[in-house]
Design a protein around this motif. Structure first.
Motif, PDB file in Angstrom:
ATOM      1  N   HIS A  62      54.310  34.281  26.009  1.00 10.66           N
ATOM      2  CA  HIS A  62      53.924  35.622  25.557  1.00 10.66           C
ATOM      3  C   HIS A  62      53.047  36.307  26.606  1.00 10.66           C
ATOM      4  O   HIS A  62      52.176  35.670  27.199  1.00 10.66           O
ATOM      5  CB  HIS A  62      53.121  35.551  24.259  1.00 10.66           C
ATOM      6  N   PRO A  63      53.245  37.612  26.816  1.00 11.19           N
ATOM      7  CA  PRO A  63      52.294  38.335  27.668  1.00 11.19           C
ATOM      8  C   PRO A  63      50.927  38.363  26.984  1.00 11.19           C
ATOM      9  O   PRO A  63      50.854  38.518  25.765  1.00 11.19           O
ATOM     10  CB  PRO A  63      52.885  39.738  27.784  1.00 11.19           C
ATOM     11  N   ILE A  64      49.885  38.187  27.763  1.00 16.37           N
ATOM     12  CA  ILE A  64      48.518  38.131  27.217  1.00 16.37           C
ATOM     13  C   ILE A  64      47.622  39.078  28.001  1.00 16.37           C
ATOM     14  O   ILE A  64      47.654  39.106  29.231  1.00 16.37           O
ATOM     15  CB  ILE A  64      47.948  36.695  27.290  1.00 16.37           C
ATOM     16  N   CYS A  80      40.544  46.324  36.011  1.00 14.16           N
ATOM     17  CA  CYS A  80      41.809  45.723  35.613  1.00 14.16           C
ATOM     18  C   CYS A  80      42.224  44.691  36.656  1.00 14.16           C
ATOM     19  O   CYS A  80      42.261  44.995  37.847  1.00 14.16           O
ATOM     20  CB  CYS A  80      42.879  46.797  35.481  1.00 14.16           C
ATOM     21  N   GLN A  81      42.484  43.469  36.198  1.00 12.32           N
ATOM     22  CA  GLN A  81      42.867  42.391  37.107  1.00 12.32           C
ATOM     23  C   GLN A  81      44.068  41.663  36.541  1.00 12.32           C
ATOM     24  O   GLN A  81      44.332  41.718  35.353  1.00 12.32           O
ATOM     25  CB  GLN A  81      41.737  41.367  37.250  1.00 12.32           C
ATOM     26  N   ILE A  86      48.153  36.526  33.468  1.00 13.92           N
ATOM     27  CA  ILE A  86      47.572  37.255  32.337  1.00 13.92           C
ATOM     28  C   ILE A  86      46.793  38.457  32.863  1.00 13.92           C
ATOM     29  O   ILE A  86      46.297  38.450  33.979  1.00 13.92           O
ATOM     30  CB  ILE A  86      46.663  36.367  31.448  1.00 13.92           C
ATOM     31  N   ASN A  87      46.727  39.496  32.035  1.00 11.85           N
ATOM     32  CA  ASN A  87      45.970  40.700  32.394  1.00 11.85           C
ATOM     33  C   ASN A  87      44.561  40.595  31.847  1.00 11.85           C
ATOM     34  O   ASN A  87      44.361  40.153  30.714  1.00 11.85           O
ATOM     35  CB  ASN A  87      46.642  41.948  31.807  1.00 11.85           C
ATOM     36  N   ILE A  88      43.605  41.024  32.652  1.00 14.36           N
ATOM     37  CA  ILE A  88      42.203  41.038  32.243  1.00 14.36           C
ATOM     38  C   ILE A  88      41.704  42.464  32.413  1.00 14.36           C
ATOM     39  O   ILE A  88      41.743  43.012  33.513  1.00 14.36           O
ATOM     40  CB  ILE A  88      41.366  40.059  33.091  1.00 14.36           C
ATOM     41  N   LEU A  89      41.250  43.054  31.311  1.00 19.40           N
ATOM     42  CA  LEU A  89      40.749  44.423  31.331  1.00 19.40           C
ATOM     43  C   LEU A  89      39.270  44.450  30.992  1.00 19.40           C
ATOM     44  O   LEU A  89      38.827  43.738  30.091  1.00 19.40           O
ATOM     45  CB  LEU A  89      41.482  45.287  30.300  1.00 19.40           C
ATOM     46  N   PHE A  90      38.538  45.277  31.705  1.00 25.94           N
ATOM     47  CA  PHE A  90      37.151  45.565  31.373  1.00 25.94           C
ATOM     48  C   PHE A  90      37.097  47.034  30.963  1.00 25.94           C
ATOM     49  O   PHE A  90      37.657  47.886  31.660  1.00 25.94           O
ATOM     50  CB  PHE A  90      36.222  45.326  32.573  1.00 25.94           C
ATOM     51  N   SER A  91      36.458  47.324  29.850  1.00 27.68           N
ATOM     52  CA  SER A  91      36.359  48.715  29.414  1.00 27.68           C
ATOM     53  C   SER A  91      35.561  49.514  30.441  1.00 27.68           C
ATOM     54  O   SER A  91      34.738  48.972  31.174  1.00 27.68           O
ATOM     55  CB  SER A  91      35.694  48.796  28.041  1.00 27.68           C
ATOM     56  N   ARG A  92      35.850  50.811  30.483  1.00 25.90           N
ATOM     57  CA  ARG A  92      35.128  51.689  31.404  1.00 25.90           C
ATOM     58  C   ARG A  92      33.690  51.888  30.944  1.00 25.90           C
ATOM     59  O   ARG A  92      33.365  51.624  29.799  1.00 25.90           O
ATOM     60  CB  ARG A  92      35.816  53.058  31.460  1.00 25.90           C
ATOM     61  N   HIS A  93      32.875  52.389  31.847  1.00 28.35           N
ATOM     62  CA  HIS A  93      31.485  52.691  31.516  1.00 28.35           C
ATOM     63  C   HIS A  93      31.457  53.685  30.356  1.00 28.35           C
ATOM     64  O   HIS A  93      32.148  54.689  30.369  1.00 28.35           O
ATOM     65  CB  HIS A  93      30.763  53.265  32.742  1.00 28.35           C
TER      66      HIS A  93
END
Length: 176
Positions: A62-64, A80-81, A86-93
Motif C-alpha cells: 500500500h502507498p503510505i 515533503c520527502q 513512503i512519503n513523509i510530509l511536514f505541515s507548513r508553518h
C-alpha cells in the motif's frame, strides 16, 4: 464511546488502491515502544516509525504517507520527502498536521485509510467517506504483518505440564 470511534471503519478495498495516511506524532505518542524512543530523541522516534512503515509497505504494497507537524521539522526544505518508498510530509508553518490529514482524506475519500486516535480527525475523516483505524490497532496490525505467528513473543504454547523454573532438583545438601 471513545472505543467505538477508534474501531476500524473499513470499506471493501478489493478494487481500489488503499492509501494509508498516518498521523505521525499521534502514532508515536500512542505507542509504548515508540513513545519511549521519542522521549529520548524526537528524530529517532520519527525514524523508527518510518523504518517500521517501510517494512510494512514492502509486505503489503500500500502507498503510505506519514504526516508530521511542521513545527518540529528540521528546516523548511524538509516539508515533503520520499524515504524508501513512503512519503513523509511536514505541515507548513502555521498549519497543523491535522489540517493536512483532513485535506488529504477529503481528496482521497474511500481510497484512504487514516491512522489516528485523534477524535476530531476520526470524526472528519469518516464524514468524508474515508476509513479510519486507531493508532494502537494499526500498530498491532503492523507487528502482525512484520512478525507473523510471533504474537509479540507471547504466542500461546500447548500445555505440556512443564513450567519453566530455575529451581534445582535433587538434595539441597550433599554429604561430605
Amino acid at each position: 464511546m471513545l472505543r467505538d470511534s477508534l474501531q476500524p471503519n473499513l470499506v471493501n478495498f478489493t478494487a481500489m488502491p488503499l492509501h494509508i495516511i498516518v498521523d505521525g506524532y499521534n502514532v508515536i505518542r500512542q505507542s509504548e515502544q515508540l513513545h519511549i524512543i521519542d522521549l529520548r530523541d524526537m528524530q529517532e522516534g520519527r525514524e523508527t516509525l518510518q523504518d517500521m512503515l517501510v517494512e510494512y509497505r514492502k509486505r503489503k504494497g500500500h502507498p503510505i504517507t506519514i504526516v508530521f507537524d511542521g513545527t518540529y521539522a528540521l528546516s523548511l526544505d524538509t516539508q515533503c520527502q520520499r524515504f524508501r518508498g513512503i512519503n513523509i510530509l511536514f505541515s507548513r508553518h502555521g498549519e497543523t498536521a491535522d489540517t493536512v490529514i483532513k485535506r488529504m482524506a477529503a481528496r482521497e475519500k474511500e481510497r484512504a485509510l487514516v491512522v489516528s486516535s485523534d477524535r476530531d480527525i476520526v470524526s472528519f475523516v469518516r464524514s468524508v467517506g474515508s476509513a479510519t483505524i486507531g493508532s494502537r490497532a494499526f500498530e498491532e496490525k503492523v507487528f502482525q504483518a512484520l512478525y507473523p505467528g510471533e504474537n509479540g513473543g507471547m504466542e500461546d504454547s500447548p500445555d505440556t505440564g512443564w513450567i519453566p523454573t530455575t529451581r534445582k532438583k535433587g538434595p539441597s545438601r550433599r554429604l561430605s
